[in-house]
Enzyme design. Structure first.
Site, mmCIF file in Angstrom:
data_model
loop_
_atom_site.group_PDB
_atom_site.id
_atom_site.type_symbol
_atom_site.label_atom_id
_atom_site.label_comp_id
_atom_site.label_asym_id
_atom_site.label_seq_id
_atom_site.Cartn_x
_atom_site.Cartn_y
_atom_site.Cartn_z
ATOM 1 N N ASP A 5 -1.592 6.451 6.528
ATOM 2 C CA ASP A 5 -2.663 5.579 6.041
ATOM 3 C C ASP A 5 -2.905 4.521 7.114
ATOM 4 O O ASP A 5 -2.117 3.592 7.270
ATOM 5 C CB ASP A 5 -2.248 4.933 4.718
ATOM 6 C CG ASP A 5 -3.266 3.898 4.223
ATOM 7 O OD1 ASP A 5 -4.314 3.706 4.879
ATOM 8 O OD2 ASP A 5 -2.995 3.275 3.174
ATOM 9 N N LYS A 31 -12.107 -2.267 7.125
ATOM 10 C CA LYS A 31 -11.398 -3.252 7.955
ATOM 11 C C LYS A 31 -11.961 -3.196 9.379
ATOM 12 O O LYS A 31 -12.569 -4.134 9.845
ATOM 13 C CB LYS A 31 -9.897 -2.961 7.996
ATOM 14 C CG LYS A 31 -9.278 -2.517 6.702
ATOM 15 C CD LYS A 31 -9.053 -3.652 5.723
ATOM 16 C CE LYS A 31 -8.189 -3.159 4.556
ATOM 17 N NZ LYS A 31 -8.042 -4.136 3.499
ATOM 18 N N TRP A 59 0.829 -1.205 0.000
ATOM 19 C CA TRP A 59 0.000 0.000 0.000
ATOM 20 C C TRP A 59 0.859 1.249 0.000
ATOM 21 O O TRP A 59 0.527 2.247 -0.653
ATOM 22 C CB TRP A 59 -0.994 -0.022 1.173
ATOM 23 C CG TRP A 59 -1.964 -1.139 0.986
ATOM 24 C CD1 TRP A 59 -2.022 -2.302 1.692
ATOM 25 C CD2 TRP A 59 -2.961 -1.245 -0.042
ATOM 26 N NE1 TRP A 59 -3.004 -3.120 1.174
ATOM 27 C CE2 TRP A 59 -3.595 -2.499 0.123
ATOM 28 C CE3 TRP A 59 -3.375 -0.412 -1.073
ATOM 29 C CZ2 TRP A 59 -4.630 -2.924 -0.722
ATOM 30 C CZ3 TRP A 59 -4.403 -0.831 -1.905
ATOM 31 C CH2 TRP A 59 -5.014 -2.073 -1.720
#
Lengths: 364, 364
Positions: free
Chosen positions: A175, A199, A106
């Site tokens: 993030d 999530k 990511w």
């Protein structure tokens, strides 16, 4: 071992397990939300019931994370992927450099998007070690006066996590998609945090952005409206129609977490859950090998490999027979990934650990 | 008159009424979707059940609208507001001009965003008439060889609608957010159509983009990933985690519409619904005044004013007492707005029309 509603243990990396009692409440109110005469899915975002849902979601998130008044909380769309572009658009000006700390897939994507906006320095890149660790932040050589320093607190594919908040002088952008609300966080150490909902917070379709007023003030006066944090903040996340249902579900999850003791209790539960599986790895005489090095092991995504691809496939198949679902690892790491976000029950980790022991004994 | 689940008649401009049987199905499967052992909200977007949900939603939408194979169908996030920027980013290059036909508030916003990207010509602007009509397209002076011509097929605030598809030579881009699926459309007349889900398709949080391959090929090779139609198309709307629940709900609505006879039947129902209210306006001896001129009257949003603000407030309040909810008009037009999208029942229009007659008789 049977779960309510004949549900499986869902180890999916996201979207993922939500608390059963949250789903039950959503189901109860689905056709008529608390006497409003309609579903939350059908409600004007300008209506009183939805304004209350949004305000409570924000207030509860502020309570859970101890977010100071000097920070805005926004509910946007587009996932973390849109934030990969929005953050540099708003905060990486001409003549500036942003530093990126890359500990997995990511982080790589965040760099790719930022590099299309302006000057990016990759201050740390763990690729050579196949992204198996979260480095000591104080050892990372940063630019002089970077616009900001960006990192990914938990890398879902590699299962590598920063387990505490870095303390650095430049503005820190994080993030936090896959570990927000899994542990207490010192928000004051961050200029900006963003996190996709899917999530630890709710279904896919909303992104939470937590943004200090000081940092937001650095955004250019004239921005594309939909990409302008200031405009979203000024309109309290209602510049355009927000993803109402997803925000509603996040709000139910926040209330659930508060009832369960907040994020300190989340951290205790998540640590116990992760340790249950890590112990099964470490006591397997090398049959299972953890991907992340100790000290960087994620409490959200436990990644490990088996001696062969054949055994890995057999493991996944046998696990499915025991209602342990979604364990196949990402192709870039291989092996197994057990994603055990906030709402995933300890019991599922115990069932997995027991199965791991049996499988290793039979095949080791 | 009592509705199932003690629901109200929800005239909200969006998000808005969904079919009761769609909500019932969503409720039934909420904790365990058809034996998958989890909710659609908890399902990996890479899982087989969700891939099937997405593929069926696309296929059913293609059937409903007769979308040729030479068009892509994308499910994105960010609402029509993000499309206001994405369309010019992808298709308004340096040295080009895009023409905008502005018949209301959403068209104005589309111009505002596009003008930050490149050269925009407002080819028609109905502002002088307070946006009360949809002009004859053939009478609009267009640029020589514009990059595209953009219009809004239905303006929700003003209640002004183009009731047929314009036929012009340059690529036609349409914001169809508030009337998609309300009537048959000749897709081949359009280069691109986009539509937020929250009027005629499902809850807020997804945007459908229908895009011809020829037009998409004009997008620059190198784009910001999340804003690149080509990348979303290449990844079948799964470049990043899609808004799974919203897509699922849209899919249920598509199946419902197919069962109810498709968009030709939608058009018949919607026309009858709208006419029920327009007749109440036209037979009120001027007590109610329609905002849109005849021929431009929307079959989705019926807008009208009353003789005074006091009467308007009294109307809204008395209507609420009869479970007619969300009728207050937008401040820029004033008066009343009855939004009666696809899923809104004829019965609600009849109840409103009856009430309008009684209210006018009492106060006229």
């Amino acid at each position: 071992m049977s779960q309510p509603y004949d549900r499986v243990f869902n180890f999916s990396a996201g979207p993922c397990t939500l608390p059963v009692e949250v789903l039950e409440e959503a189901k109860e109110d689905l056709l008529n939300y608390k006497g409003a005469g309609m579903s939350v899915m059908e409600m004007s975002h300008r209506s009183k019931p939805f304004e209350k849902i949004l305000a409570e979601a924000e207030a509860d998130l502020r309570t859970l994370l101890g977010i100071p008044e000097s920070y805005k909380v926004l509910f946007l769309q587009g996932g973390a992927s849109l934030q990969f572009s929005m953050a540099p658009w708003n905060f990486l000006g001409a003549g500036q450099t942003a530093d990126y700390v890359v500990t997995g897939a990511w982080g790589e994507k965040a760099v790719e998007a930022a590099a299309m906006v302006g000057s990016v320095k990759v201050a740390y890149d763990g690729k050579a070690g196949n992204y198996n660790q979260a480095p000591d932040f104080s050892s990372i050589p940063l630019s002089d006066n970077p616009a900001y320093v960006h990192f990914t607190s938990n890398e879902t594919i590699q299962g590598v996590e920063f387990l505490s908040d870095p303390a650095i002088a430049p503005p820190l952008v994080c993030d936090m998609s896959s570990d927000i609300l899994s542990r207490p966080v010192d928000i004051s150490k961050y200029a900006m945090i963003y996190a996709g909902a899917q999530k630890n917070m709710g279904p896919a379709g909303a992104t939470v952005v937590i943004l200090s007023d000081d940092f937001m003030a650095k955004s250019p006066a004239k921005m594309h409206p939909i990409l302008d944090y200031k405009l979203h903040a000024k309109n309290s996340s209602m510049y355009n129609t927000p993803p109402c249902w997803t925000i509603y579900m996040c709000g139910l999850v926040y209330k659930y977490l508060l009832k369960k003791g907040g994020v300190a209790a989340s951290q205790r539960r998540n640590t116990e859950k992760a340790n249950t599986i890590y112990q099964a790895i470490d006591s397997s005489d090398g049959f299972y090998k953890g991907h992340a090095v100790c000290g960087s092991r994620s409490i959200m995504n436990v990644t490990f490999t088996l001696p062969s691809e054949e055994l890995t496939s057999a493991f996944v198949k046998e696990a499915e027979g025991r209602k342990l679902d979604g364990l196949k690892g990402h192709r870039s790491v291989g092996g197994i990934r057990a994603s055990i976000y906030n709402a995933f029950p300890l019991e599922g980790c115990q069932v997995l650990a027991e199965f791991m022991g049996q499988f290793a004994a039979k095949n080791g």
